[in-house]
Scaffold this motif. Sequence first.
Motif: not given
Length: 339
Positions: A95, A97-99, A134-135, A137, A141, A144
Amino acid sequence: MTNNQIDCMFQYENEQAGPPGGRHVLGRVVFGEASTAPAVRDGAPELGLHMASPGFDHFTEIWTTDAPAQSGEHRGLVYAHDGEYLFCAGRVPESGTYREQTREAYEAAFELMDRLDYRHVFRMWNFIGGINEDNAEGLEIYRDFCFGRAEAFEAKPDRVHCMPAATGIGSRSGGVSFFFLASRTGATQNIENRRQVPAFEYPPQYGPKSPSFARATRLVTAGGDETRGAVYVSGTASITGHETLHAGDIVAQCELSLENIAHLVSSGNLANGGLEGGHDLKDLRWVKAYVRHEEHLPAVREACAGVFPPQTHVVFLNVDICRDDLLVEIEGIVPAPVY
């Protein structure tokens, strides 16, 4: 008191041998050349990880116990439990982002533990694709991922106590795969290293939320002697305090990583945490060494051969580490002694 014991074994590629007689499979993790969704296969949960590469090890990690297990699925997780031990595995798809997805996956895991009454998680593993990239944003990662994991732990009543030994390491494919082990009646004793800042107290320079894990966890069966508990050592690297040391020097990073493990499990460090007993490097049995650069494999093999006896099973995997200046990370298990 339970006499049921959990144990680990590595089954190497092309080996046909299964678990020892009388043992039951609780879960399998395939360290191969593809990531596969967690599923129940042959009555046991199985997770496929893209961690193997030419020149490094292909193997299946198999967790067994003395009692038959029941398997199932819960909110995208697969699991098996035998009345004393729980194995659970999950995957967060690749994805931007992963948060949020990580927080939800961990919340589902905690929900399952509560529902089945396995309150004592003692070991977790997380395999993170593009860990240093980097994700969408602009946040790394790994950071994140740590953000979402920390938010899930923060919702727990005693977040520090419930954060067990863990590994957060790179994977050769995208997404986040994870698995963990928990006990119903065993006591968990988290162990920190006096030479290192606890990961959950790292300063903000390492991300918006600190990593959520203990340096090691000892599991003592109900009613058992605490000095006889198995010790699960987290992924350990060339870090003193909270800073990476020996950037660019694979030999020195190996030496410090092993020194950190030796100190962590020593009687002096355990006593500092109010625990009895103590161990040496030679007591570890199931060891994974994660090596960032393929050309460093001979140096890492040599370092491990110099401290681990022949009966220690050591596997080597070529993946990225949680900090871009770390070249190697090592983890292992000190099994409970048998008398």
